[in-house]
Design an enzyme around this catalytic site. Structure first.
Site, PDB file in Angstrom:
ATOM      1  N   GLY A   1       0.827  -1.200   0.000  1.00 11.96           N
ATOM      2  CA  GLY A   1       0.000   0.000   0.000  1.00 11.96           C
ATOM      3  C   GLY A   1       0.859   1.247   0.000  1.00 11.96           C
ATOM      4  O   GLY A   1       1.973   1.247  -0.543  1.00 11.96           O
ATOM      5  N   SER A   2       0.403   2.285   0.689  1.00 14.99           N
ATOM      6  CA  SER A   2       1.029   3.609   0.562  1.00 14.99           C
ATOM      7  C   SER A   2       2.497   3.651   0.965  1.00 14.99           C
ATOM      8  O   SER A   2       3.230   4.533   0.531  1.00 14.99           O
ATOM      9  CB  SER A   2       0.258   4.624   1.391  1.00 14.99           C
ATOM     10  OG  SER A   2      -1.066   4.672   0.930  1.00 14.99           O
ATOM     11  N   THR A   3       2.933   2.715   1.847  1.00  9.23           N
ATOM     12  CA  THR A   3       4.359   2.734   2.198  1.00  9.23           C
ATOM     13  C   THR A   3       5.203   2.476   0.952  1.00  9.23           C
ATOM     14  O   THR A   3       6.365   2.870   0.893  1.00  9.23           O
ATOM     15  CB  THR A   3       4.683   1.670   3.265  1.00  9.23           C
ATOM     16  OG1 THR A   3       4.022   0.465   2.923  1.00  9.23           O
ATOM     17  CG2 THR A   3       4.245   2.111   4.643  1.00  9.23           C
ATOM     18  N   GLY A   4       4.589   1.833  -0.067  1.00  7.92           N
ATOM     19  CA  GLY A   4       5.304   1.575  -1.318  1.00  7.92           C
ATOM     20  C   GLY A   4       5.601   2.848  -2.088  1.00  7.92           C
ATOM     21  O   GLY A   4       6.466   2.861  -2.969  1.00  7.92           O
ATOM     22  N   LYS A   5       4.888   3.958  -1.776  1.00  9.63           N
ATOM     23  CA  LYS A   5       5.130   5.226  -2.486  1.00  9.63           C
ATOM     24  C   LYS A   5       6.541   5.734  -2.231  1.00  9.63           C
ATOM     25  O   LYS A   5       7.123   6.452  -3.045  1.00  9.63           O
ATOM     26  CB  LYS A   5       4.115   6.288  -2.020  1.00  9.63           C
ATOM     27  CG  LYS A   5       2.724   6.033  -2.554  1.00  9.63           C
ATOM     28  CD  LYS A   5       1.700   6.962  -1.961  1.00  9.63           C
ATOM     29  CE  LYS A   5       0.302   6.525  -2.407  1.00  9.63           C
ATOM     30  NZ  LYS A   5      -0.751   6.963  -1.518  1.00  9.63           N
TER      31      LYS A   5
END
Lengths: 172, 602
Positions: free
Chosen positions: B325-329
Site C-alpha cells: 500500500g502507501s508505504t510503497g510510495k
C-alpha cells in the site's frame, strides 16, 4: 628334586668303587662333620617376610582403591545433588528476571512507565530532553488495554504444585 | 622320578637282605615302592585333571567366559549432550536446557508399601497415595487411581524437577522409579517465542531458531562404560571407557528481550483495539541490520505448545505477504529522486481522480484539485500524484529499484517458513499494474522486507541484510559471527537524506505517530488483501527516529482488519508507543533537532 639329585647323584659312585679296592676298608671311621652352610632359617624368614609384605601391600592397595572408588561414587552423587541445586536456583533467578515478572512487581510497588525521559550529556553536563514527574500514566487511548496475562502471558512452566512444602532435600 | 627310585633301591637296605646269619623270620614289610607309585599316580591324575580343566577354562573356553563375566559387571551409560542455550543480545537466557525426571510406577508392587510395619495404621496403596499426593501436587484420589492397577510400567508424572523426584523416591514406596530426561525451558514464556521456536518431547527441533540452527545448538551424545561392583561403585581395576559428550553451542540472538516483550504487548493492544486477526512489529537497527525485536500477536508459549493447532506457530513478519500500500510510495519517490526526475519541490497538479491510458486512478478521499509539491504528494499520500511521479520513469527502472530495496527476495534471517513475496518483472506490468505498482499495489512483500527497505533511507542509502543471529558463543565465551550481513548501496547518500526529510515532513508533531521529544519520520500504509474470498485490510506504519540521525527503524503491521482503517489510526499509535520505549531501551538521546517542515503546496 634338584637338591636330592645333587646329594645322591649316581655319578659319584664309580669314583668310590676303585678307591676302596686297593686298601681294606675300615668298618668305621671318624668322619669330619659335614661342613654345613649354617642354618637356612634366616633365608626362610626373609622369603616369608617378602611374601607377607607383598601380600600386605597388595591388600592395602586394593583396599585403598576400592575405598577411593566408593569415595568417587559418593562425591559424584554429591556433585549431582549440587548441580541440581544450582539448576533450581538458576531457574528461580530466570523466573524472577522475566519482563512479565519485573513489570508485575514494579506495578505492585506503584511504579509506572516513563514516557518523557531526559538524558544528561556527561561531557557537558547538559540535560537533553524535558521531563516531568510522572503522573499515573493512563493507557494510550489509541491502544486497547490488553491484560498482561493475555498479551504476553508468563511462561507456563512455573505453575508448580503449591501444596508441596518440602525443602527439596528429602532424598539426601 | 625314575632316578629317585633307583636311588632308593640302592640305598642302605641292601646289605641287610644279603645277611645270611640272621634267622629271624622276615618281617612283613609293605611294598613302599608300590605304595609310592600308587600315590604318585593319584597325584598325577589329580594334577592332570586340574590342568585339563585349567586349559579348558583358560585356553579353550576363556574368551567366552571372560566376556560373560565382564558383560555381567559392565554397564554402559549414555552421556546426553546438553543442547546449547539461546541468549538475547545482552546474554539473557531465552532458551535453556534443564534436567528433569519422568516418574513411573510399577503398579503391581505398590501394595507392599509398609506391609512389614507394625505401627502403620494404613498400608499398601492407600498409604502410598496419602504420602505421595502432596509431593506430586495431586489429589489423594487421583494419586490412588494412578497407583492402582496391574500394569508393570505407567508414568506417574513427567518432567518433574529433581527436588520432586528426590522427595518422591525418599518415601521408598516399592515400584516407584524415575528416569532422567532433558527438558527445554523458555524462562520468559511467549516473549520471543515466535523467534525461538520450540522442540518436541524427544528434544528434536521443530520450529523457529531452534530448527534453523539445530546443527549449532545440538551437541553429540557421549558414552561411558565401566565395570561396577554390587553397590554400583566403579571397580578401579576394571576396564573403563568414556567418550565425552560434546555439548551444543550457545546461540546469541540480535533480539533484546525487554524490547521484544514491550513490542508484543503493544502489538497486542493495537490488534485488540481494532479487532484485527493479528499483528506484528519489527524494530531494526539499520546500520547493522540487527533485528532488535520481531513481535507477533497472537503468539504462543514455546513451553506449552497446544496440540490442537489452534495457535499460530510462525512469524507473520516473514510469512504473511501483503500488498504494502502507501508505504510503497516511498520507493517510487526515492527512484525519482535518485534518477533526477523529481526534487522535493517538484510541482504536481492533483485532481481527485485521473485517467492514465484509460486506467482510472483516484485518491483515497475526495478532494478538490490540489497543487502539491513532491513533499505534499507524500504527505497527502496521493495516489494520483505518485503515479504522475512514476510516469516520468520507465517500469524497468522502477522494477530494478524495487528489487534493489530487497523486495521479492528472502530477507536472510534464516527462519523457517519465510515467504519472499512476489514482484512481477516489469514486462508483466500490463494495464493497471503499471500504475498501481507506483503506490504499493500489484506486488507483495513481507513486513521485515518493508522495514529493512525503509531502513535504507535511515542508513544513508545502504541496505543491510537483516539478521536475527549475532553468532555462536564458543566454550571460551567468544562470539563467532555466522557470516557477515550483505550490504548494498541502493540510493545515494543525498537521496537518502532527502527521503528522511520527506518522511520527517510527513509526520507532524501532533500526529498519532509522533514520539515526544524526538523528530519522527514515517509513512502509513493501508492495502486490501483478499483472504479466503474475504476482503480484509492490512494497516501499517513504518518509520524511524530521531529523524535527522536515525538509529532505529520501527514497523507496525495490523493484519486482517474487517473494514478500511487507515494506518495512521490502526498502526501509528502503536508505532509511537513502541518507538518511545525502543529509544529509551537502547539509550538513544534526543538530538534536539526539531522536525523538518517542507513546502507541501505551490
Amino acid at each position: 628334586m634338584a637338591s636330592t639329585s645333587a646329594v645322591h647323584a649316581p655319578a659319584v659312585r664309580p669314583v668310590r668303587g676303585p678307591r676302596t679296592a686297593p686298601t681294606a676298608r675300615p668298618r668305621l671311621t671318624v668322619v669330619a662333620a659335614p661342613k654345613t652352610s649354617g642354618s637356612s632359617m634366616p633365608f626362610t624368614i626373609l622369603c616369608t617376610l617378602i611374601v607377607t609384605a607383598t601380600l600386605a601391600a597388595l591388600l592395602y592397595l586394593n583396599i585403598q582403591m576400592s575405598d577411593t572408588s566408593y569415595e568417587i561414587t559418593r562425591l559424584q552423587s554429591q556433585s549431582q545433588r549440587l548441580t541440581e541445586e544450582k539448576q533450581a536456583l538458576v531457574e528461580t533467578d530466570e523466573r524472577l528476571g522475566t519482563p512479565q515478572e519485573l513489570e508485575r512487581q514494579a506495578r505492585e510497588i506503584g511504579m509506572v512507565p516513563v514516557t518523557d525521559p531526559a538524558y544528561i550529556d556527561l561531557d557537558t553536563g547538559e540535560v537533553i530532553g524535558e521531563t516531568s514527574p510522572t503522573a499515573q500514566t493512563e493507557v494510550n487511548p489509541e491502544l486497547a488495554d490488553v491484560p498482561a496475562e493475555v498479551a504476553v502471558p508468563p511462561a507456563q512452566i512455573y505453575d508448580q504444585p503449591t501444596t508441596y512444602h518440602g525443602m527439596g532435600n528429602e532424598g539426601v | 622320578m625314575a632316578r629317585s627310585r633307583s636311588t632308593r633301591t640302592t640305598g642302605s637296605r641292601r646289605p641287610r637282605t644279603g645277611a645270611p646269619m640272621l634267622r629271624v623270620p622276615r618281617a612283613r614289610v609293605g611294598a613302599p615302592a608300590v605304595r609310592h607309585r600308587l600315590l604318585i599316580c593319584m597325584i598325577m591324575v589329580g594334577v592332570l585333571l586340574l590342568s585339563g580343566r585349567l586349559i579348558w577354562v583358560q585356553g579353550l573356553d576363556a574368551s567366552a567366559r571372560a566376556q560373560e563375566a565382564v558383560a555381567q559387571r559392565t554397564v554402559t551409560r549414555d552421556i546426553p549432550a546438553l543442547r546449547g542455550d539461546i541468549l538475547d543480545r545482552n546474554s539473557t537466557t531465552m532458551a535453556h536446557s534443564v534436567e528433569r525426571y519422568d516418574l513411573w510406577v510399577n503398579q503391581l508392587q505398590v501394595d507392599q508399601y509398609r506391609k512389614g510395619s507394625k505401627d502403620a495404621e494404613v498400608t499398601g496403596i492407600d498409604a502410598a497415595a496419602q504420602e505421595l499426593a502432596p509431593v506430586l501436587g495431586l489429589s489423594v484420589s487421583d494419586t490412588e487411581k494412578a497407583l492402582t492397577g496391574d500394569r508393570g510400567f505407567v508414568y506417574l508424572q513427567k518432567n518433574v524437577e529433581p527436588k520432586v523426584r528426590d522427595a518422591a523416591l525418599a518415601l521408598k514406596i516399592p515400584g516407584i522409579g524415575a528416569d532422567r530426561v532433558a527438558d527445554r525451558i523458555y524462562p520468559a514464556g511467549s516473549v520471543g517465542g515466535n523467534i525461538l521456536g520450540f522442540v518436541g518431547a524427544d528434544g528434536s527441533a521443530l520450529a523457529g531458531t531452534e530448527l534453523s540452527f539445530d546443527d549449532e545448538l545440538s551437541g553429540t551424545d557421549g558414552e561411558t562404560s565401566y565395570e561396577r561392583g554390587a553397590g554400583g561403585q566403579i571397580i578401579p581395576t576394571g576396564k573403563q571407557q568414556t567418550t565425552p559428550a560434546v555439548d551444543g553451542s550457545d546461540l546469541v540472538l540480535t533480539v533484546d528481550r525487554d524490547l521484544q516483550w514491550k513490542a508484543q504487548q503493544i502489538v497486542a493492544g493495537a490488534v485488540d483495539k481494532w479487532g484485527a486477526e493479528g499483528g506484528s512489529a519489527v524494530v531494526l537497527k539499520p546500520s547493522t541490520g540487527e533485528v532488535l525485536a520481531m513481535a507477533e500477536y497472537p503468539s504462543y508459549d514455546p513451553n506449552e505448545i497446544k496440540q490442537d493447532g489452534s495457535e499460530f506457530l510462525g512469524n507473520r513478519s516473514i510469512s504473511n505477504v501483503f500488498e504494502p500500500g502507501s508505504t510503497g510510495k516511498l520507493f517510487t519517490m526515492a527512484t525519482a529522486l535518485e534518477e533526477g526526475t523529481a526534487t522535493p519541490e517538484s510541482e504536481y497538479e492533483i485532481p481527485y481522480e485521473m485517467y492514465f491510458d484509460g486506467e482510472r486512478i483516484k485518491d483515497s478521499h475526495h478532494h478538490p484539485d490540489q497543487k502539491l509539491t513532491l513533499a505534499g504528494v507524500l504527505k497527502n499520500s496521493s495516489n494520483v500524484g505518485t503515479v504522475q511521479v512514476s510516469e516520468q520513469l520507465s517500469p524497468e527502472v522502477r522494477y530494478d529499484y524495487l528489487r534493489a530495496f530487497g523486495l521479492g527476495e528472502p530477507t536472510g534471517v534464516q527462519l523457517p517458513a519465510e515467504s519472499a513475496g512476489v514482484v512481477h518483472p516489469a514486462e508483466d506490468w500490463t494495464g493497471r499494474t503499471r500504475y498501481t505498482t507506483a503506490f504499493g499495489q500489484g506486488y507483495s512483500v513481507n513486513a521485515l522486507q518493508m522495514v529493512s527497505a525503509v531502513g535504507t533511507f535511515a542508513n544513508d542509502g545502504v541496505r543491510v541484510q537483516p539478521s536475527l543471529i549475532s553468532g555462536v558463543k564458543g566454550s571460551d565465551g567468544t562470539l563467532r559471527p555466522l557470516g557477515q550481513p550483505e550490504s548494498t548501496r541502493v540510493v545515494s547518500s543525498e537521496t537518502a537524506a532527502t527521503m528522511r526529510a520527506l518522511m520527517d515532513n510527513d509526520v507532524d508533531e501532533d500526529s498519532s505517530a509522533a514520539v515526544t521529544g524526538y523528530a519522527t519520520a514515517g509513512k502509513t500504509g493501508t492495502a486490501q488483501a483478499a483472504e479466503g474470498g474475504k476482503e480484509t485490510y492490512t494497516a501499517s506504519f513504518i518509520g524511524f527516529a530521531p529523524a535527522d540521525d536515525p538509529d532505529l527503524v520501527v514497523g507496525v503491521f495490523v493484519y486482517g482488519l474487517d473494514t478500511f482503517i487507515s494506518g495512521s489510526r490502526a498502526a501509528a499509535p502503536a508505532f509511537s508507543e513502541l518507538t518511545t520505549f525502543a529509544l529509551q531501551n537502547q539509550g538513544i538521546a534526543p538530538t534536539g533537532v526539531a522536525g523538518r517542515e517542507l513546502e507541501n503546496e505551490w
